[in-house]
Design a protein around this motif. Structure first.
Motif, PDB file in Angstrom:
ATOM      1  N   VAL A 283      -3.533   3.394   9.706  1.00  0.00           N
ATOM      2  CA  VAL A 283      -3.160   4.424   8.734  1.00  0.00           C
ATOM      3  C   VAL A 283      -4.218   4.512   7.635  1.00  0.00           C
ATOM      4  CG1 VAL A 283      -1.421   5.163   7.067  1.00  0.00           C
ATOM      5  CG2 VAL A 283      -0.702   4.104   9.200  1.00  0.00           C
ATOM      6  N   ILE A 284      -4.669   3.367   7.125  1.00  0.00           N
ATOM      7  CA  ILE A 284      -5.664   3.340   6.046  1.00  0.00           C
ATOM      8  C   ILE A 284      -6.949   4.033   6.479  1.00  0.00           C
ATOM      9  CG2 ILE A 284      -7.162   1.805   4.718  1.00  0.00           C
ATOM     10  CD1 ILE A 284      -4.800  -0.198   4.703  1.00  0.00           C
ATOM     11  N   PHE A 285      -7.445   3.707   7.657  1.00  0.00           N
ATOM     12  CA  PHE A 285      -8.706   4.301   8.109  1.00  0.00           C
ATOM     13  C   PHE A 285      -8.562   5.799   8.356  1.00  0.00           C
ATOM     14  CE2 PHE A 285      -9.963  -0.132   9.476  1.00  0.00           C
ATOM     15  CZ  PHE A 285     -10.999  -0.232   8.567  1.00  0.00           C
ATOM     16  N   LYS A 286      -7.418   6.241   8.858  1.00  0.00           N
ATOM     17  CA  LYS A 286      -7.255   7.674   9.107  1.00  0.00           C
ATOM     18  C   LYS A 286      -7.140   8.460   7.806  1.00  0.00           C
ATOM     19  CE  LYS A 286      -5.560   7.570  13.842  1.00  0.00           C
ATOM     20  NZ  LYS A 286      -4.479   7.898  14.790  1.00  0.00           N
ATOM     21  N   ILE A 287      -6.533   7.855   6.788  1.00  0.00           N
ATOM     22  CA  ILE A 287      -6.512   8.506   5.476  1.00  0.00           C
ATOM     23  C   ILE A 287      -7.943   8.671   4.966  1.00  0.00           C
ATOM     24  CG2 ILE A 287      -5.960   8.117   3.036  1.00  0.00           C
ATOM     25  CD1 ILE A 287      -3.557   9.100   4.456  1.00  0.00           C
ATOM     26  N   TYR A 288      -8.754   7.628   5.105  1.00  0.00           N
ATOM     27  CA  TYR A 288     -10.150   7.695   4.652  1.00  0.00           C
ATOM     28  C   TYR A 288     -10.931   8.729   5.463  1.00  0.00           C
ATOM     29  CZ  TYR A 288     -15.018   6.370   3.919  1.00  0.00           C
ATOM     30  OH  TYR A 288     -16.363   6.397   3.651  1.00  0.00           O
ATOM     31  N   GLU A 289     -10.740   8.741   6.766  1.00  0.00           N
ATOM     32  CA  GLU A 289     -11.467   9.682   7.623  1.00  0.00           C
ATOM     33  C   GLU A 289     -11.172  11.127   7.247  1.00  0.00           C
ATOM     34  OE1 GLU A 289     -10.387   8.765  11.639  1.00  0.00           O
ATOM     35  OE2 GLU A 289     -10.895   6.644  11.402  1.00  0.00           O
TER      36      GLU A 289
ATOM     37  N   VAL B 227       0.863  -1.171   0.000  1.00  0.00           N
ATOM     38  CA  VAL B 227       0.000   0.000   0.000  1.00  0.00           C
ATOM     39  C   VAL B 227       0.904   1.227   0.000  1.00  0.00           C
ATOM     40  CG1 VAL B 227      -1.875   1.212   1.133  1.00  0.00           C
ATOM     41  CG2 VAL B 227      -1.721  -1.264   1.336  1.00  0.00           C
ATOM     42  N   PHE B 228       0.599   2.190  -0.859  1.00  0.00           N
ATOM     43  CA  PHE B 228       1.395   3.407  -0.999  1.00  0.00           C
ATOM     44  C   PHE B 228       0.614   4.588  -0.428  1.00  0.00           C
ATOM     45  CE2 PHE B 228       2.773   0.463  -4.184  1.00  0.00           C
ATOM     46  CZ  PHE B 228       4.146   0.656  -4.332  1.00  0.00           C
ATOM     47  N   PHE B 229       1.268   5.361   0.444  1.00  0.00           N
ATOM     48  CA  PHE B 229       0.654   6.528   1.069  1.00  0.00           C
ATOM     49  C   PHE B 229       1.436   7.781   0.707  1.00  0.00           C
ATOM     50  CE2 PHE B 229      -0.222   2.988   3.946  1.00  0.00           C
ATOM     51  CZ  PHE B 229      -1.583   3.107   4.133  1.00  0.00           C
ATOM     52  N   SER B 230       0.730   8.890   0.610  1.00  0.00           N
ATOM     53  CA  SER B 230       1.393  10.183   0.479  1.00  0.00           C
ATOM     54  C   SER B 230       2.141  10.481   1.778  1.00  0.00           C
ATOM     55  CB  SER B 230       0.365  11.274   0.204  1.00  0.00           C
ATOM     56  OG  SER B 230       0.896  12.545   0.476  1.00  0.00           O
ATOM     57  N   ALA B 231       3.452  10.716   1.693  1.00  0.00           N
ATOM     58  CA  ALA B 231       4.254  10.986   2.894  1.00  0.00           C
ATOM     59  C   ALA B 231       3.786  12.265   3.583  1.00  0.00           C
ATOM     60  CB  ALA B 231       5.728  11.077   2.519  1.00  0.00           C
ATOM     61  N   ALA B 232       3.425  13.279   2.797  1.00  0.00           N
ATOM     62  CA  ALA B 232       2.965  14.536   3.387  1.00  0.00           C
ATOM     63  C   ALA B 232       1.676  14.331   4.181  1.00  0.00           C
ATOM     64  CB  ALA B 232       2.762  15.571   2.285  1.00  0.00           C
ATOM     65  N   SER B 233       0.804  13.462   3.671  1.00  0.00           N
ATOM     66  CA  SER B 233      -0.459  13.209   4.381  1.00  0.00           C
ATOM     67  C   SER B 233      -0.213  12.500   5.704  1.00  0.00           C
ATOM     68  CB  SER B 233      -1.389  12.363   3.508  1.00  0.00           C
ATOM     69  OG  SER B 233      -1.754  13.063   2.350  1.00  0.00           O
ATOM     70  N   LEU B 234       0.689  11.509   5.701  1.00  0.00           N
ATOM     71  CA  LEU B 234       0.988  10.804   6.952  1.00  0.00           C
ATOM     72  C   LEU B 234       1.566  11.763   7.984  1.00  0.00           C
ATOM     73  CD1 LEU B 234       2.503   7.355   5.888  1.00  0.00           C
ATOM     74  CD2 LEU B 234       0.138   7.955   6.350  1.00  0.00           C
ATOM     75  N   GLU B 235       2.456  12.618   7.533  1.00  0.00           N
ATOM     76  CA  GLU B 235       3.075  13.567   8.469  1.00  0.00           C
ATOM     77  C   GLU B 235       2.035  14.552   8.991  1.00  0.00           C
ATOM     78  OE1 GLU B 235       7.276  15.992   8.750  1.00  0.00           O
ATOM     79  OE2 GLU B 235       6.395  15.629   6.777  1.00  0.00           O
ATOM     80  N   LYS B 236       1.139  15.002   8.115  1.00  0.00           N
ATOM     81  CA  LYS B 236       0.102  15.950   8.527  1.00  0.00           C
ATOM     82  C   LYS B 236      -0.871  15.312   9.508  1.00  0.00           C
ATOM     83  CE  LYS B 236      -3.215  19.214   6.542  1.00  0.00           C
ATOM     84  NZ  LYS B 236      -3.838  19.714   5.272  1.00  0.00           N
ATOM     85  N   LEU B 237      -1.104  14.001   9.362  1.00  0.00           N
ATOM     86  CA  LEU B 237      -2.016  13.312  10.269  1.00  0.00           C
ATOM     87  C   LEU B 237      -1.390  13.013  11.619  1.00  0.00           C
ATOM     88  CD1 LEU B 237      -3.766  10.814   7.813  1.00  0.00           C
ATOM     89  CD2 LEU B 237      -4.746  12.854   8.859  1.00  0.00           C
TER      90      LEU B 237
END
Length: 610
Positions: free
Chosen positions: A259-265, A235-245
């Motif tokens: 991580v997956i659910f928080k990206i969706y939320e 699974v590939f995530f935007s690094a900026a999004s993970l850091e912002k979360l």
């Protein structure tokens, strides 16, 4: 909310070798499977373990007299092993989606790879994964690798993801990326840079080299993600999004579901992309060893629903090989449900339906509306007087039969906040059927809710509607009770593009909002059309296996393919294709790698037509 699928080659329309009526013929299917079996004989020794296990289970079924169940188990195992081995080598199989991706115009891609290592992973497993990263054919890849050991504390986010990384890829030790995996991810990002999460399909390797059991996934399917960790790795995530979360530390695969659910939320379904191609091969042992993974995932689902304020009971599924049963209780205020049953004569069917509702329905805040479409049998008229005396509302509607118009008029008489459309040949099995469906229908964003319907011989009639066979058909139709279906999808809560109105619960306000059923579809596909309009309006249509009923299909109306009805059926098919043509060719709840002339989730053998 719109789901997004990144198309490998959207310019290739589907084209089958035979007319639709022939490809759906049982004779042709039998000949096709016979030919595949003959050509697949050399591959049988390679899959001794899964075939032997399936044969042992099938023998037990045969001894118990379950001949059809044993046959479908063996056919399913052959489809996932021997037939799949042919499919990956065939120009009309995997080759049609593996055309080379043009990457010369793509910028460099900086990816931090986080490789999770369990206690059972060996150094060789880690090396296999690292080697698959090193041998990627995308020339612009800048990679950073962090291996998460199970007995070491989590790495800080910045230690695992260096400054400048654009994406973070989660892998498990033993995963093998295909050589073109990063090229396809880069093309996906280039085509739609707003993606925050990208996932793909995967399969498994026996002895490190024999491919089997491909998991061809739907586009982002929120309800299915609650019941099963179907995304898996990579699974590939935007690094900026993970850091912002605010992810300050990463702990390998244990963190992945969260991580997956928080990206969706935080970003919604439009930020999630699916690449419908095999980009990773996983060890076959990983397919069978999933107990710990399921426990971790259950905790992540519970935490996610807790953050959304949605109470739910989560338990391990008794039917799925690796899935969860998720139950949403009805609202505490116990809203009224109007159960609408159109009927004409056939008092025996109606009596069985109503008596099963009254005797076996645990949720008791409902009213029953029987819509009499011109009954003239004395026995039926007597039964109407009988049920009216005990509170059932009988509403006369002698107009010519039009399922859509009859139900629309009935909805105007309904007093409930929710409508439950029921055929008169339905029989309740599980007492919680209405409570389960109501609990789902009351959730934010939900449109229509469908139930699991069985034929009287305990073969599956309805487990969601997929847009195949020209217009639509019932997923896993005729699957015997006790088999979980493709990737457990016959026994798990999930979103579908449509569900059948033979048993459907919907909020009355939503039904009115989209205009109810379309009277131009008098008999066929009116429920599919309603569901697609709900989907276009931003609702999700879901199917639950927890509501089980018998469906004595079409006993009171006859067969759609009878000579006097075939012309009407063709008109309704043409009407649906004209209105929903583009959507019918791209069902987000189904994979383009699976058959579009069948409902059993078998492999697609269609010839590309350029």
């Amino acid at each position: 909310m719109r789901t997004v699928r990144f198309r490998i080659n959207p310019t290739i329309p589907r084209h089958t070798l035979l007319p639709g009526f022939l490809t759906r013929s049982r004779v042709v299917k039998t000949l096709r499977y016979t030919a595949l079996s003959v050509f697949g004989l050399p591959f049988i020794p390679l899959y001794r373990h899964p075939l032997g296990h399936a044969l042992k289970r099938a023998l037990g079924m045969l001894l118990a007299g379950e001949i059809k169940k044993a046959a479908m188990l063996l056919l399913g195992t052959l489809n996932h092993t021997v037939f799949y081995a042919l499919w990956v080598r065939h120009p009309w199989g995997e080759a049609k989606i593996r055309s080379k991706v043009e990457t010369s115009h793509l910028h460099t891609l900086d990816i931090a790879f986080v490789v999770g290592s369990t206690g059972s992973a060996s150094p060789d497993d880690i090396e296999v994964t690292l080697e698959s990263i090193r041998t990627q054919d995308f020339q612009g890849l800048v990679s950073h690798v962090a291996v998460m050991e199970p007995d070491l504390p989590p790495l800080s986010f910045r230690a695992a993801v260096p400054e400048g990384s654009e994406f973070v890829c989660f892998l498990q030790a033993g995963d093998r990326l295909t050589p073109d995996a990063i090229s396809r991810v880069a093309a996906c990002i280039d085509g739609y840079p707003k993606f925050k999460l990208i996932y793909s399909d995967h399969d498994y390797l026996i002895k490190g080299k024999h491919r089997c059991f491909a998991e061809f996934k739907p586009d982002w399917n929120y309800e299915l993600s609650l019941a099963r960790f179907y995304l898996q790795t990579p699974v590939f995530f935007s690094a900026a999004s993970l850091e912002k979360l605010g992810f300050s530390a990463l702990s390998g695969n244990c963190a992945l579901p969260d991580v997956i659910f928080k990206i969706y939320e935080n970003h919604g379904s439009e930020s999630i992309a699916h690449i419908p191609a095999i980009l990773c091969h996983r060890p076959y042992s990983r397919r069978e060893d999933c107990g710990e993974e399921l426990e971790i995932y259950g905790r992540a689902v519970a935490a996610h629903l807790g953050r959304r304020g949605e109470p739910a009971r989560i338990e391990r599924s008794r039917e799925a090989t690796r899935g969860l049963s998720v139950h949403f209780p009805p609202a505490p205020e116990r809203p009224l449900v109007s159960i609408i049953i159109p009927t004409r004569n056939r008092a025996d069917l109606l009596r069985n339906c109503i008596e099963s509702i009254e005797a076996r329905t645990a949720y008791d805040h409902y009213e029953i509306l029987v819509i009499d479409n011109g009954s003239d049998e004395a026995q039926t008229l007597d039964y109407f007087r009988e049920i009216a005396a005990r509170g059932v509302r009988v509403i006369p509607d002698p107009s010519p039969f039009n399922f859509s118009a009859i139900n629309n008029r009935a909805a105007e008489h309904a007093r409930g906040q929710y409508l439950a459309f029921l055929n008169n040949d339905i029989e309740v099995i599980t007492p919680d059927w209405l409570g389960e469906m109501l609990g789902l229908a009351a959730r934010p964003g939900i449109g229509a809710v469908g139930a699991r319907l069985w034929y009287p011989n305990d073969r599956l009639q309805h487990a969601g509607v997929i847009l195949v066979g020209g217009v639509a058909g019932h997923a896993h139709k005729f699957l015997p009770r006790g088999l979980p279906g493709y990737c457990d999808r016959a026994v798990l809560l999930q979103e579908f593009s449509a569900v059948t109105a033979a048993c459907m619960v919907i909020r009355k306000a939503s039904f009115v909002d989209v205009g109810g059923f379309d009277p131009d579809l008098a008999v066929a596909f009116n429920d599919v059309d309603l569901c697609l309009r709900l989907k276009a309006a931003g609702y999700r249509n879901v199917w639950t296996p927890a509501a089980e009923l018998y469906h004595h299909e079409s006993l009171s109306r006859g067969n759609d393919t009878a000579p006097d009805k075939i012309e009407r059926f063709r008109r309704e098919c043409a009407y649906m294709r004209e209105r929903w043509g583009d959507f019918l060719r791209n069902d987000p709840a189904y994979s383009p790698n699976l058959a579009w002339d069948n409902y059993d989730f078998s492999l697609s053998w269609e010839r590309p037509k350029f």
